[in-house]
Write a protein that holds these residues in place. Structure first.
Motif, PDB file in Angstrom:
ATOM      1  N   SER A  90       0.870  -1.198   0.260  1.00 43.08           N
ATOM      2  CA  SER A  90       0.072  -0.097   0.091  1.00 43.08           C
ATOM      3  C   SER A  90       0.757   1.027   0.194  1.00 43.08           C
ATOM      4  CB  SER A  90      -0.923   0.176   1.343  1.00 43.08           C
ATOM      5  OG  SER A  90      -0.135   0.283   2.309  1.00 43.08           O
ATOM      6  N   ARG A  91       0.326   2.322  -0.186  1.00 42.73           N
ATOM      7  CA  ARG A  91       0.945   3.739  -0.322  1.00 42.73           C
ATOM      8  C   ARG A  91       1.745   3.702   1.202  1.00 42.73           C
ATOM      9  NH1 ARG A  91       1.946   7.339  -3.954  1.00 42.73           N
ATOM     10  NH2 ARG A  91       3.231   9.192  -3.107  1.00 42.73           N
ATOM     11  N   THR A  92       0.920   3.683   2.049  1.00 48.59           N
ATOM     12  CA  THR A  92       1.335   3.737   3.423  1.00 48.59           C
ATOM     13  C   THR A  92       2.490   3.159   3.753  1.00 48.59           C
ATOM     14  OG1 THR A  92      -0.818   4.011   4.075  1.00 48.59           O
ATOM     15  CG2 THR A  92       0.743   3.875   5.866  1.00 48.59           C
ATOM     16  N   LYS A  93       2.510   1.746   3.544  1.00 49.64           N
ATOM     17  CA  LYS A  93       3.746   0.703   3.590  1.00 49.64           C
ATOM     18  C   LYS A  93       4.693   1.185   2.888  1.00 49.64           C
ATOM     19  CE  LYS A  93       1.181  -3.443   5.382  1.00 49.64           C
ATOM     20  NZ  LYS A  93       0.393  -4.389   4.885  1.00 49.64           N
ATOM     21  N   SER A  94       4.512   1.488   1.437  1.00 52.84           N
ATOM     22  CA  SER A  94       5.674   1.790   0.685  1.00 52.84           C
ATOM     23  C   SER A  94       6.495   2.991   1.146  1.00 52.84           C
ATOM     24  CB  SER A  94       5.303   2.014  -0.606  1.00 52.84           C
ATOM     25  OG  SER A  94       4.361   1.191  -1.110  1.00 52.84           O
ATOM     26  N   SER A  95       5.626   4.176   1.754  1.00 51.04           N
ATOM     27  CA  SER A  95       6.186   5.241   2.394  1.00 51.04           C
ATOM     28  C   SER A  95       7.173   5.075   3.639  1.00 51.04           C
ATOM     29  CB  SER A  95       4.990   6.144   2.635  1.00 51.04           C
ATOM     30  OG  SER A  95       4.513   6.460   1.663  1.00 51.04           O
ATOM     31  N   ILE A  96       6.536   3.818   4.257  1.00 53.87           N
ATOM     32  CA  ILE A  96       7.342   3.590   5.706  1.00 53.87           C
ATOM     33  C   ILE A  96       8.497   2.945   5.228  1.00 53.87           C
ATOM     34  CG2 ILE A  96       7.183   1.991   7.686  1.00 53.87           C
ATOM     35  CD1 ILE A  96       4.250   2.791   7.802  1.00 53.87           C
ATOM     36  N   LEU A  97       8.434   2.020   4.287  1.00 59.06           N
ATOM     37  CA  LEU A  97       9.706   1.209   3.890  1.00 59.06           C
ATOM     38  C   LEU A  97      10.626   2.060   3.291  1.00 59.06           C
ATOM     39  CD1 LEU A  97      11.287  -1.333   3.270  1.00 59.06           C
ATOM     40  CD2 LEU A  97       9.784  -1.379   1.079  1.00 59.06           C
ATOM     41  N   MET A  98      10.320   3.141   2.342  1.00 62.07           N
ATOM     42  CA  MET A  98      11.255   4.251   1.899  1.00 62.07           C
ATOM     43  C   MET A  98      11.928   5.047   3.032  1.00 62.07           C
ATOM     44  SD  MET A  98      12.968   4.909  -0.677  1.00 62.07           S
ATOM     45  CE  MET A  98      13.942   6.322  -1.048  1.00 62.07           C
ATOM     46  N   GLY A  99      10.969   5.407   3.955  1.00 61.95           N
ATOM     47  CA  GLY A  99      11.544   6.202   5.119  1.00 61.95           C
ATOM     48  C   GLY A  99      12.504   5.428   6.027  1.00 61.95           C
ATOM     49  N   VAL A 100      12.267   4.102   6.059  1.00 63.04           N
ATOM     50  CA  VAL A 100      13.399   3.132   6.892  1.00 63.04           C
ATOM     51  C   VAL A 100      14.753   3.337   5.996  1.00 63.04           C
ATOM     52  CG1 VAL A 100      14.021   1.041   7.631  1.00 63.04           C
ATOM     53  CG2 VAL A 100      11.717   1.886   8.124  1.00 63.04           C
ATOM     54  N   ILE A 101      14.552   3.178   4.607  1.00 62.62           N
ATOM     55  CA  ILE A 101      15.780   3.127   3.690  1.00 62.62           C
ATOM     56  C   ILE A 101      16.496   4.504   3.842  1.00 62.62           C
ATOM     57  CG2 ILE A 101      16.744   2.925   1.637  1.00 62.62           C
ATOM     58  CD1 ILE A 101      14.443   0.960   0.936  1.00 62.62           C
ATOM     59  N   THR A 102      15.777   5.786   3.703  1.00 65.14           N
ATOM     60  CA  THR A 102      16.265   6.872   3.811  1.00 65.14           C
ATOM     61  C   THR A 102      17.135   7.137   5.028  1.00 65.14           C
ATOM     62  OG1 THR A 102      14.443   7.767   2.235  1.00 65.14           O
ATOM     63  CG2 THR A 102      15.932   9.410   3.453  1.00 65.14           C
ATOM     64  N   ILE A 103      16.212   6.908   6.121  1.00 59.76           N
ATOM     65  CA  ILE A 103      17.036   7.199   7.360  1.00 59.76           C
ATOM     66  C   ILE A 103      18.149   6.320   7.547  1.00 59.76           C
ATOM     67  CG2 ILE A 103      16.714   7.459   9.734  1.00 59.76           C
ATOM     68  CD1 ILE A 103      15.076   9.470   8.491  1.00 59.76           C
ATOM     69  N   ALA A 104      18.134   5.109   7.292  1.00 61.19           N
ATOM     70  CA  ALA A 104      19.325   4.089   7.485  1.00 61.19           C
ATOM     71  C   ALA A 104      20.734   4.462   6.509  1.00 61.19           C
ATOM     72  CB  ALA A 104      18.851   2.570   7.387  1.00 61.19           C
ATOM     73  N   LEU A 105      20.251   4.553   5.199  1.00 61.01           N
ATOM     74  CA  LEU A 105      21.504   4.937   4.564  1.00 61.01           C
ATOM     75  C   LEU A 105      22.026   6.366   4.539  1.00 61.01           C
ATOM     76  CD1 LEU A 105      20.594   2.983   1.151  1.00 61.01           C
ATOM     77  CD2 LEU A 105      22.027   2.254   3.165  1.00 61.01           C
ATOM     78  N   GLY A 106      21.028   7.303   4.756  1.00 56.03           N
ATOM     79  CA  GLY A 106      21.452   8.775   4.864  1.00 56.03           C
ATOM     80  C   GLY A 106      22.179   9.107   6.320  1.00 56.03           C
ATOM     81  N   THR A 107      21.927   8.331   7.570  1.00 55.48           N
ATOM     82  CA  THR A 107      22.639   8.370   8.500  1.00 55.48           C
ATOM     83  C   THR A 107      24.124   8.000   8.236  1.00 55.48           C
ATOM     84  OG1 THR A 107      20.909   7.764   9.980  1.00 55.48           O
ATOM     85  CG2 THR A 107      22.888   7.385  10.935  1.00 55.48           C
ATOM     86  N   LEU A 108      24.358   6.862   7.725  1.00 52.65           N
ATOM     87  CA  LEU A 108      25.641   6.483   7.109  1.00 52.65           C
ATOM     88  C   LEU A 108      26.345   7.501   6.564  1.00 52.65           C
ATOM     89  CD1 LEU A 108      25.203   2.676   5.505  1.00 52.65           C
ATOM     90  CD2 LEU A 108      26.132   3.306   8.136  1.00 52.65           C
ATOM     91  N   SER A 109      25.721   8.229   5.451  1.00 60.26           N
ATOM     92  CA  SER A 109      26.400   9.280   5.011  1.00 60.26           C
ATOM     93  C   SER A 109      26.668  10.415   5.586  1.00 60.26           C
ATOM     94  CB  SER A 109      25.561   9.841   3.501  1.00 60.26           C
ATOM     95  OG  SER A 109      25.444   8.979   2.606  1.00 60.26           O
ATOM     96  N   ALA A 110      25.757  10.946   6.584  1.00 56.65           N
ATOM     97  CA  ALA A 110      25.730  11.954   7.517  1.00 56.65           C
ATOM     98  C   ALA A 110      26.665  11.867   8.646  1.00 56.65           C
ATOM     99  CB  ALA A 110      24.376  12.217   8.433  1.00 56.65           C
ATOM    100  N   LEU A 111      26.876  10.508   8.953  1.00 62.96           N
ATOM    101  CA  LEU A 111      28.173  10.560   9.983  1.00 62.96           C
ATOM    102  C   LEU A 111      29.624  10.165   9.407  1.00 62.96           C
ATOM    103  CD1 LEU A 111      26.397   7.849  12.585  1.00 62.96           C
ATOM    104  CD2 LEU A 111      26.097  10.336  12.223  1.00 62.96           C
ATOM    105  N   GLY A 112      29.296  10.320   8.226  1.00 57.04           N
ATOM    106  CA  GLY A 112      30.610   9.914   7.303  1.00 57.04           C
ATOM    107  C   GLY A 112      31.729  10.991   7.406  1.00 57.04           C
ATOM    108  N   PHE A 113      31.438  12.226   7.857  1.00 52.18           N
ATOM    109  CA  PHE A 113      32.478  13.112   7.978  1.00 52.18           C
ATOM    110  C   PHE A 113      32.959  13.148   9.397  1.00 52.18           C
ATOM    111  CE2 PHE A 113      29.976  14.206   4.344  1.00 52.18           C
ATOM    112  CZ  PHE A 113      30.755  14.427   3.267  1.00 52.18           C
ATOM    113  N   GLY A 114      32.283  12.435  10.285  1.00 57.03           N
ATOM    114  CA  GLY A 114      32.432  12.651  11.699  1.00 57.03           C
ATOM    115  C   GLY A 114      32.861  11.406  12.402  1.00 57.03           C
ATOM    116  N   VAL A 115      31.840  10.581  13.004  1.00 57.47           N
ATOM    117  CA  VAL A 115      32.322   9.475  13.737  1.00 57.47           C
ATOM    118  C   VAL A 115      32.472   8.188  12.853  1.00 57.47           C
ATOM    119  CG1 VAL A 115      30.935   9.767  16.002  1.00 57.47           C
ATOM    120  CG2 VAL A 115      29.777   8.678  13.910  1.00 57.47           C
ATOM    121  N   LEU A 116      32.226   8.432  11.543  1.00 61.38           N
ATOM    122  CA  LEU A 116      32.425   7.007  10.623  1.00 61.38           C
ATOM    123  C   LEU A 116      33.478   7.506   9.701  1.00 61.38           C
ATOM    124  CD1 LEU A 116      28.961   5.537   9.762  1.00 61.38           C
ATOM    125  CD2 LEU A 116      30.693   4.821  11.381  1.00 61.38           C
ATOM    126  N   ASP A 117      34.395   8.714  10.173  1.00 61.36           N
ATOM    127  CA  ASP A 117      35.134   9.237   8.917  1.00 61.36           C
ATOM    128  C   ASP A 117      36.587   8.391   8.502  1.00 61.36           C
ATOM    129  OD1 ASP A 117      36.875   9.492  11.040  1.00 61.36           O
ATOM    130  OD2 ASP A 117      37.103  11.837  10.473  1.00 61.36           O
TER     131      ASP A 117
END
Ligand code: PHE
Length: 457
Positions: free
Chosen positions: A342-369
């Motif tokens: 459903s649109r709701t489930k699809s949006s939640i799935l994409m939300g999880v992917i965005t936050i998970a992978l985005g966090t890796l990039s966000a931390l890549g200049f600091g704690v994950l450098d």
């Protein structure tokens, strides 16, 4: 449940479609990437090549992707497999479909940086932002980067969740015209500063002495990036398109709008670099940092500091937001169609992917450098490289191949001709069959050569 063609939401008309496609195209690519590439690769000569490539190759691929989307009423995976059931066909669709899922997370990270700068200007931190060390210190502060990233990502997800016509169209219709007005104002101000004329000349007058093979390669990569080609986005938007909307004409308008914003952005930034940093090679070669490091200095010395900064960063913020909406929208639509969620489930799935992978990039200049590849860079650069330099040319090549070998250019011509005169039919044929495949191979090979350190892009 899988949506039937008739249930699929659609754009209210041509204006809505053009604004949404332009909203996807106009983003950080125009405002942040184009000026720094133009500054680095010779100004006018880069611009000339960019113009030629966008009206030939850019035009052809936008028409192709939109027509295939409208013909099949499907996002990329469905579009590819509706012509052939071979596994290679499905895989080609997925290459297009996965790109936006990987770009969206790190795009939201950069969106977060822009948001942070906007908020700082609202607080009046003009001098602080102009400090050499400010940008570096900020991106090294993982907590702060993560916070701004999440705010930006949540706003994007919210807009997408409210539905394509309601969300994308409403945002784009207001934001895009506003964007032009603000860009013209800032460019006008920047170009009339003492010493800025040299920069205007550098940007607008081609100087063949500055030409190199890298000018062609970088201009071509930028055409793809800036017009959101080879990432399944225009398939999805095409699938929302009514049969009477003129694809050819809309394409021309999207290209004109996208290019105009890129040129305007260069005219905001490059003349200012000449006026305030003397246009030295070092200043022109600042690369990705140009917008975040040089411009605040410019605002600081301009004297209209906080307001200039606020206006500029709100413009970048809106542009980045409409692009990130298109990235997330495409991904959600793929999940709906292919995983039957459903649109709701699809949006939640994409939300999880965005936050998970985005966090890796966000931390890549600091704690994950410590995660860092030579010749490529941090985690964010790795995602950027993988998507834009490797997967995007492959995705676009898959579209060419599908048209040449499976669908046939005739079918595309018929689809486009339903609502357009298709005056460039002949040019389209030659480009899609011969020129574009060769160019894609050149882009791909030079990207790989760059990644392993053989050439410097
Ligand atoms: N074209 C957008 C820009 O110029 C970036 C983008 C790339 C958006 C891919 C969607 C898909 O910033």
């Amino acid at each position: 449940m899988k949506k039937e063609a008739s249930e699929r939401s659609s754009f209210s008309g041509k204006f809505g479609y053009v604004m949404a496609a332009a909203g996807s195209a106009v983003g950080l690519g125009n405002i942040w990437r184009f000026p720094y590439l133009a500054a680095k690769y010779g100004g006018g000569i880069f611009l000339l090549l960019y113009l030629v490539l966008s009206v030939t190759i850019g035009y052809t691929l936008i028409v192709s992707e939109s027509a295939l989307g409208r013909m099949t009423r499907k996002s990329p995976v469905g579009a590819f497999s509706s012509f052939s059931k071979k596994p290679i066909s499905k895989a080609s669709g997925w290459i297009n479909a996965i790109v936006p899922m990987l770009i969206a997370p790190y795009y939201c990270v950069i969106g977060g940086w822009v948001l942070k700068y906007f908020v700082e200007y609202c607080k009046g931190s003009v001098h602080e932002l102009a400090d050499d060390a400010y940008f570096g210190n900020f991106i090294a502060n993982s907590g702060s980067v993560e916070l701004w990233f999440i705010v930006f990502a949540v706003v994007t997800l919210f807009v997408v969740f409210t539905g394509v016509t309601k969300g994308v169209e409403r945002v784009s219709k207001v934001v895009m015209p506003l964007l032009v007005v603000i860009a013209v104002l800032i460019a006008g101000y920047s170009m009339t500063r003492p010493g800025a004329l040299e920069g205007v000349k550098y940007m607008l007058v081609p100087n063949f002495k500055n030409f190199s093979i890298m000018t062609v390669v970088s201009a071509m990569g930028q055409v793809f990036y800036s017009l959101s080609i080879g990432m399944g986005i225009l398939y999805t938007y095409g699938s929302y398109l009514k049969k009477d909307v003129d694809i050819e004409n809309s394409t021309n308008q999207v290209i004109a709008f996208d290019t105009a914003i890129a040129i305007l952005s260069s005219l905001m930034i490059i003349p200012a670099v000449f006026a305030f940093a003397g246009g030295t090679p070092e200043a022109l070669n600042a690369g990705p940092a140009l917008m975040f490091i040089t411009l605040p200095k410019v605002f600081d010395s301009l004297g209209f500091g906080a307001i200039g900064g606020m206006l500029f960063f709100i413009l970048v913020l809106f542009a980045a937001l409409t692009s990130s909406i298109s990235l997330v929208e495409t991904s959600v639509s793929t999940f709906e169609d292919e995983l039957h969620l459903s649109r709701t489930k699809s949006s939640i799935l994409m939300g999880v992917i965005t936050i998970a992978l985005g966090t890796l990039s966000a931390l890549g200049f600091g704690v994950l450098d410590m995660i860092h590849l030579p010749h490529i860079g941090s985690i964010l650069d790795i995602f950027d490289f993988l998507t834009n330099s490797i997967m995007m040319p492959i995705g676009a090549a898959a579209t060419c191949f599908l048209i040449i070998k499976v669908v046939g250019t005739k079918k595309i011509e018929e689809e486009v001709s339903l609502s357009s005169k298709f005056r460039f039919k002949k040019m389209y044929d030659v480009l899609i069959k011969y020129i574009i495949p060769v160019c894609l191979i050149v882009v791909l090979l030079s990207s790989i050569a760059n990644a392993i350190g053989l050439i410097e892009i």
